[in-house]
Design a protein around this motif. Structure first.
Motif, PDB file in Angstrom:
ATOM      1  N   ILE A 188       0.835  -1.194   0.000  1.00  0.00           N
ATOM      2  CA  ILE A 188       0.000   0.000   0.000  1.00  0.00           C
ATOM      3  C   ILE A 188       0.876   1.252   0.000  1.00  0.00           C
ATOM      4  O   ILE A 188       2.055   1.196   0.366  1.00  0.00           O
ATOM      5  N   GLU A 189       0.280   2.360  -0.430  1.00  0.00           N
ATOM      6  CA  GLU A 189       0.891   3.673  -0.200  1.00  0.00           C
ATOM      7  C   GLU A 189       0.485   4.062   1.206  1.00  0.00           C
ATOM      8  O   GLU A 189      -0.686   4.355   1.461  1.00  0.00           O
ATOM      9  N   ASP A 190       1.424   4.040   2.155  1.00  0.00           N
ATOM     10  CA  ASP A 190       1.017   4.083   3.565  1.00  0.00           C
ATOM     11  C   ASP A 190       0.634   5.473   4.073  1.00  0.00           C
ATOM     12  O   ASP A 190      -0.229   5.604   4.928  1.00  0.00           O
ATOM     13  N   ARG A 191       1.263   6.538   3.583  1.00  0.00           N
ATOM     14  CA  ARG A 191       0.969   7.913   3.998  1.00  0.00           C
ATOM     15  C   ARG A 191       0.945   8.053   5.525  1.00  0.00           C
ATOM     16  O   ARG A 191       0.104   8.754   6.087  1.00  0.00           O
ATOM     17  N   ILE A 192       1.886   7.399   6.190  1.00  0.00           N
ATOM     18  CA  ILE A 192       1.956   7.472   7.649  1.00  0.00           C
ATOM     19  C   ILE A 192       2.550   8.811   8.051  1.00  0.00           C
ATOM     20  O   ILE A 192       3.660   9.160   7.635  1.00  0.00           O
ATOM     21  N   ASP A 193       1.814   9.561   8.877  1.00  0.00           N
ATOM     22  CA  ASP A 193       2.296  10.868   9.319  1.00  0.00           C
ATOM     23  C   ASP A 193       2.512  10.917  10.828  1.00  0.00           C
ATOM     24  O   ASP A 193       2.742  11.994  11.388  1.00  0.00           O
ATOM     25  N   ASP A 194       2.430   9.788  11.494  1.00  0.00           N
ATOM     26  CA  ASP A 194       2.626   9.733  12.941  1.00  0.00           C
ATOM     27  C   ASP A 194       4.098   9.967  13.261  1.00  0.00           C
ATOM     28  O   ASP A 194       4.967   9.211  12.830  1.00  0.00           O
ATOM     29  N   ARG A 259      -4.363   3.437  13.648  1.00  0.00           N
ATOM     30  CA  ARG A 259      -3.946   4.843  13.690  1.00  0.00           C
ATOM     31  C   ARG A 259      -2.903   5.135  12.606  1.00  0.00           C
ATOM     32  O   ARG A 259      -2.975   6.161  11.920  1.00  0.00           O
ATOM     33  N   LEU A 260      -1.961   4.235  12.440  1.00  0.00           N
ATOM     34  CA  LEU A 260      -0.894   4.449  11.463  1.00  0.00           C
ATOM     35  C   LEU A 260      -1.423   4.444  10.038  1.00  0.00           C
ATOM     36  O   LEU A 260      -0.943   5.198   9.184  1.00  0.00           O
ATOM     37  N   LEU A 261      -2.417   3.604   9.759  1.00  0.00           N
ATOM     38  CA  LEU A 261      -2.865   3.400   8.383  1.00  0.00           C
ATOM     39  C   LEU A 261      -4.120   4.186   8.038  1.00  0.00           C
ATOM     40  O   LEU A 261      -4.775   3.901   7.035  1.00  0.00           O
ATOM     41  N   LYS A 262      -4.456   5.191   8.829  1.00  0.00           N
ATOM     42  CA  LYS A 262      -5.716   5.921   8.614  1.00  0.00           C
ATOM     43  C   LYS A 262      -5.746   6.630   7.264  1.00  0.00           C
ATOM     44  O   LYS A 262      -6.828   6.865   6.699  1.00  0.00           O
ATOM     45  N   ASN A 263      -4.572   6.977   6.712  1.00  0.00           N
ATOM     46  CA  ASN A 263      -4.534   7.685   5.429  1.00  0.00           C
ATOM     47  C   ASN A 263      -4.089   6.791   4.276  1.00  0.00           C
ATOM     48  O   ASN A 263      -3.870   7.278   3.159  1.00  0.00           O
ATOM     49  N   ALA A 264      -3.941   5.523   4.502  1.00  0.00           N
ATOM     50  CA  ALA A 264      -3.355   4.629   3.512  1.00  0.00           C
ATOM     51  C   ALA A 264      -4.201   4.547   2.239  1.00  0.00           C
ATOM     52  O   ALA A 264      -5.428   4.627   2.282  1.00  0.00           O
ATOM     53  N   VAL A 265      -3.520   4.385   1.121  1.00  0.00           N
ATOM     54  CA  VAL A 265      -4.171   4.182  -0.173  1.00  0.00           C
ATOM     55  C   VAL A 265      -3.984   2.721  -0.565  1.00  0.00           C
ATOM     56  O   VAL A 265      -2.858   2.250  -0.760  1.00  0.00           O
ATOM     57  N   TRP A 266      -5.088   2.015  -0.681  1.00  0.00           N
ATOM     58  CA  TRP A 266      -5.067   0.583  -0.997  1.00  0.00           C
ATOM     59  C   TRP A 266      -5.145   0.441  -2.514  1.00  0.00           C
ATOM     60  O   TRP A 266      -6.224   0.361  -3.092  1.00  0.00           O
ATOM     61  N   ASP A 267      -3.997   0.390  -3.150  1.00  0.00           N
ATOM     62  CA  ASP A 267      -3.945   0.467  -4.610  1.00  0.00           C
ATOM     63  C   ASP A 267      -3.383  -0.789  -5.275  1.00  0.00           C
ATOM     64  O   ASP A 267      -3.116  -0.787  -6.476  1.00  0.00           O
ATOM     65  N   THR A 268      -3.192  -1.860  -4.489  1.00  0.00           N
ATOM     66  CA  THR A 268      -2.596  -3.086  -5.028  1.00  0.00           C
ATOM     67  C   THR A 268      -3.455  -4.279  -4.641  1.00  0.00           C
ATOM     68  O   THR A 268      -3.919  -4.352  -3.501  1.00  0.00           O
ATOM     69  N   PRO A 269      -3.683  -5.209  -5.558  1.00  0.00           N
ATOM     70  CA  PRO A 269      -4.488  -6.392  -5.213  1.00  0.00           C
ATOM     71  C   PRO A 269      -3.922  -7.112  -3.988  1.00  0.00           C
ATOM     72  O   PRO A 269      -2.706  -7.167  -3.784  1.00  0.00           O
ATOM     73  N   VAL A 270      -4.804  -7.655  -3.176  1.00  0.00           N
ATOM     74  CA  VAL A 270      -4.428  -8.408  -1.983  1.00  0.00           C
ATOM     75  C   VAL A 270      -4.283  -9.883  -2.356  1.00  0.00           C
ATOM     76  O   VAL A 270      -5.090 -10.433  -3.106  1.00  0.00           O
ATOM     77  N   ASN A 271      -3.250 -10.511  -1.830  1.00  0.00           N
ATOM     78  CA  ASN A 271      -2.974 -11.920  -2.109  1.00  0.00           C
ATOM     79  C   ASN A 271      -3.047 -12.736  -0.831  1.00  0.00           C
ATOM     80  O   ASN A 271      -3.058 -12.190   0.276  1.00  0.00           O
TER      81      ASN A 271
END
Length: 408
Positions: A188-194, A259-271
């Protein structure tokens, strides 16, 4: 019939390291790889011990220049509890840092480095039959167009990983003692800002209600991360059937991870990958040896897979070199026994993780600093260092310390 000194099955980390080490000793080496690189793989958080073998194979400058995410330790969270281990504060000698890598580019880099050293690598070719009854090994190889050819070799190393080529062809597989677990994962694109999040460490998180369910969060240097959850197969029966919905739901349940993944972008298929734990009847035979995951895979929890793979590659390459030079090698005492010392150390801590005893040690409120250093060395990959009491007597010491934690 083509003839080679050594054939290596698989161009992943163990195959690349083993083939480069043998080529550096002057041997004629052919690597047969079923897939084309780059190709996706998990196992992205390297332990520091891995770099010892990367350096031995002459590949460390290329790895250091590749821009991978710096890693200096491991962090653990459970509910609101958090603790970490710094590889610079460990028992014994060894490296203080390593990297977190996207395996597609990392594995290709190692294979390319082996090729630059003169190793012949053939991609898109699969070993479909093997005969070790003669003086030399005989392999039947199938190309992508369906055509076939045979190659003979004085020795064969199987670094095929989850493909487990020789265990399948030679009926070497035996059931693992571990329960059937399944990993569900993605990038994922995590966008972690913590500001308290440390990108230089892998984060291992325990589910707040199910201690046998855990997550990995492996940051990369490009603002992305690998995210996965591991649980027994039966646990997923009560979860959403669609994989992304399942992973998103489960990742929202631990407070810190949510909390860490609140802004994450889920842009890749899950396996998903299930039933990955594996074992074999023997690690070697007449003119062949098994490397890394082709022989045995424990569990992804401590990122030991690549370390075991590289350690076995280094050990086997040295023994093959000596055998090709005319020396009689006792592969049990020189390969299987020393390799399994480290594997069994990791096994003790994997078992302790799932029965809760190792989790108790990790999260104890008042840790003995010397014990922490000894455990940190194992988390860094130095599971073969018998000078470390938590290697030499892994099960007993882990049990004792866990009981003391429970009393506290």
């Amino acid at each position: 019939m083509q003839t080679r000194e050594v054939v290596v099955i698989g161009a992943g980390p163990s195959g690349a390291i083993a083939s480069a080490l043998l080529k550096r000793q002057g041997h004629d080496v052919l690597v047969l790889e079923r897939q084309h690189f780059p190709r996706f793989s998990i196992g992205e958080s390297l332990l520091t011990h891995c770099l010892d073998f990367v350096e031995e194979a002459g590949m460390l400058p290329a790895v250091e220049a590749a821009g991978f995410q710096f890693k200096n330790g491991a962090a653990f969270s459970w509910g609101e509890r958090y603790t970490d281990f710094d590889f610079g504060d460990k028992f014994g000698h060894g490296r203080d840092s390593t990297f977190q890598v996207q395996r597609a580019s990392f594995d290709k880099l190692l294979a390319d480095q082996a090729a630059l050293q003169g190793v012949a690598i053939r991609y898109g070719e699969s070993v479909i039959a093997a005969d070790f009854s003669g003086a030399q090994a005989a392999l039947r190889v199938q190309r992508e167009d369906g055509s076939e050819y045979e190659v003979s070799a004085q020795f064969v190393l199987d670094g095929s990983g989850y493909g487990r080529v020789l265990p399948r062809l030679l009926d070497l597989d035996t059931p693992s003692a571990f329960p059937n677990r399944c990993a569900v994962f993605t990038h994922i694109e995590d966008r972690i800002d913590d500001p308290d999040f440390d990108r230089n460490k892998i984060l291992i998180t325990i589910h707040p209600e199910h201690r046998g369910v855990w997550y990995w969060l492996i940051p990369f240097s490009n603002g992305r991360c690998s995210l996965g959850v591991v649980a027994e197969e039966s646990f997923y029966r009560d979860q959403p059937a669609e994989l992304q919905a399942c992973l998103q739901k489960l990742a929202s349940e631990p407070p810190m991870l949510a909390r860490l993944l609140k802004n994450a972008v889920w842009d890749t298929p899950v396996n998903r990958q299930a039933g990955y734990s594996a074992n074999v009847k023997a690690l070697h035979g007449r003119n062949f040896a098994l490397l890394g995951n082709a022989a045995e895979f424990l569990d992804p929890v401590f990122s030991s897979g690549v370390t075991i793979a590289m350690h076995s590659a280094s050990l086997a390459a040295g023994l093959v070199h000596r055998q090709l030079g005319g020396e009689q090698i006792d592969w049990d005492s020189a390969f299987s026994t020393p390799l399994m010392r480290g594997v069994n150390t990791f096994r003790a801590y994997v078992e302790g993780w799932y029965d809760g005893s190792f989790q108790n040690v990790i999260f104890q409120s008042e840790r003995n600093n010397e014990i922490k250093k000894m455990i940190c060395a194992i988390l860094a990959g130095y599971a073969w260092n018998a000078d470390n009491p938590f290697v030499a007597e892994a099960k007993r010491r882990l049990r004792v310390v866990s009981e003391l934690c429970a009393l506290a």
